[in-house]
Design an enzyme around this catalytic site. Sequence first.
Site, PDB file in Angstrom:
ATOM      1  N   ARG A  95      58.843  90.258  38.175  1.00  0.00           N
ATOM      2  CA  ARG A  95      58.480  89.334  39.262  1.00  0.00           C
ATOM      3  C   ARG A  95      58.086  87.940  38.785  1.00  0.00           C
ATOM      4  NH1 ARG A  95      55.728  92.364  44.211  1.00  0.00           N
ATOM      5  NH2 ARG A  95      54.092  93.050  42.842  1.00  0.00           N
ATOM      6  N   LYS A 192      58.169  86.218  56.405  1.00  0.00           N
ATOM      7  CA  LYS A 192      57.015  86.569  55.573  1.00  0.00           C
ATOM      8  C   LYS A 192      56.463  85.354  54.854  1.00  0.00           C
ATOM      9  CE  LYS A 192      56.442  89.286  51.308  1.00  0.00           C
ATOM     10  NZ  LYS A 192      57.018  90.369  50.497  1.00  0.00           N
ATOM     11  N   ASP A 219      61.751  98.517  51.603  1.00  0.00           N
ATOM     12  CA  ASP A 219      61.486  97.487  50.595  1.00  0.00           C
ATOM     13  C   ASP A 219      61.824  98.052  49.215  1.00  0.00           C
ATOM     14  OD1 ASP A 219      60.663  95.128  49.413  1.00  0.00           O
ATOM     15  OD2 ASP A 219      58.818  95.006  50.562  1.00  0.00           O
TER      16      ASP A 219
HETATM   17  C1  R5P Z   1      59.181  90.915  47.467  1.00  0.00           C
HETATM   18  O1  R5P Z   1      60.065  90.120  47.247  1.00  0.00           O
HETATM   19  C2  R5P Z   1      59.389  92.387  47.419  1.00  0.00           C
HETATM   20  O2  R5P Z   1      60.595  92.769  47.999  1.00  0.00           O
HETATM   21  C3  R5P Z   1      58.267  93.138  48.108  1.00  0.00           C
HETATM   22  O3  R5P Z   1      58.240  92.753  49.464  1.00  0.00           O
HETATM   23  C4  R5P Z   1      56.931  92.881  47.501  1.00  0.00           C
HETATM   24  O4  R5P Z   1      57.012  93.027  46.133  1.00  0.00           O
HETATM   25  C5  R5P Z   1      55.911  93.843  48.074  1.00  0.00           C
HETATM   26  O5  R5P Z   1      54.695  93.573  47.503  1.00  0.00           O
HETATM   27  P1  R5P Z   1      53.333  94.048  48.168  1.00  0.00           P
HETATM   28  O6  R5P Z   1      53.424  95.534  48.386  1.00  0.00           O
HETATM   29  O7  R5P Z   1      52.299  93.662  47.153  1.00  0.00           O
HETATM   30  O8  R5P Z   1      53.152  93.314  49.453  1.00  0.00           O
END
Ligand code: R5P
Length: 297
Positions: A95, A192, A219
Amino acid sequence: MKPPLFFSLPGNESLGAAIAARLSAELGKLTARRFPDGESYVRLESDPKGRSVIFLCTLDRPDEKFLPLLFAAETARDLGAARLGLIAPYLSYMRQDARFQPGEGITSTYFAKAVSRSFDWLLTVDPHLHRRESLSEIYEIPARAVHAAPALSVWIGKNVKNPLVIGPDEESRQWAQAVAGGNGAPAIVLEKKRLGDRKVEVSAPEAGRYKGRTAVLVDDIISTGQTMVAAVKHLIAEGFPSPLCLGVHGVFAQKAYEDLLTAGAGAVVTANTIIHPSNQIDVSELLAKACEEFVGG
Ligand code: R5P
């Protein structure tokens, strides 16, 4: 020729046994523990000399897992292994792929360099390629990713009536469509805004058209869970009862899993890339098939 020798790092044994069986690989014995001072002890009890060796180690919470993995790989090399592969169902440090603030390190690149120095090939599931097209941009060894979208799609087809598939952001639209596609379901995405590590705001402007369907949030990673928590709350407020949450990789930092259930998720389901009670989607066959390309099958 001897079959590949397959070592599972601690915590990876059940998935390892399934992959090794599908590959007809020999399961190797490995001991990894900590010395009282916190340093890592690693011993390979099966001889890797001249063998094609595969290590399985999923890399959530990587800081505690990576050094024993590296020592295991270096030990195998030292003892004469012919070729070393790494299966990391969840690949960490994907990331931080840019310098967002002056002085930050681009850790996805540094991590890729470290893996590339110790292994000859890498296999993973749905790495978080956000600003990069492929793993080969940062990995200097053959690196292959397999995709869990078809498996998520099959799970939805078997378990959800009248689904509406919802991806986390605009970039995920194609992926959400692929997950929905197999079931002829519609797919939309959230709008988002991430305001901090644990602070996310979402809305689902397209959802109103699909009232009466079962909302299925999908996701690639559920980390803090805050993206899905915000989405679940938003969808419930919009009149969707108990949205379902599907993730490929259930990292579940701190109380993420409990937070999702408390927010009103009808179920939280993940693939077994990270072992967790929410695992309902098995990736062992997917990984074994892809592995054959590296070790022959
Ligand atoms: C972001 O680009 C990913 O697809 C996920 O939405 C993100 O990593 C989710 O992170 P969290 O569970 O901390 O909100």
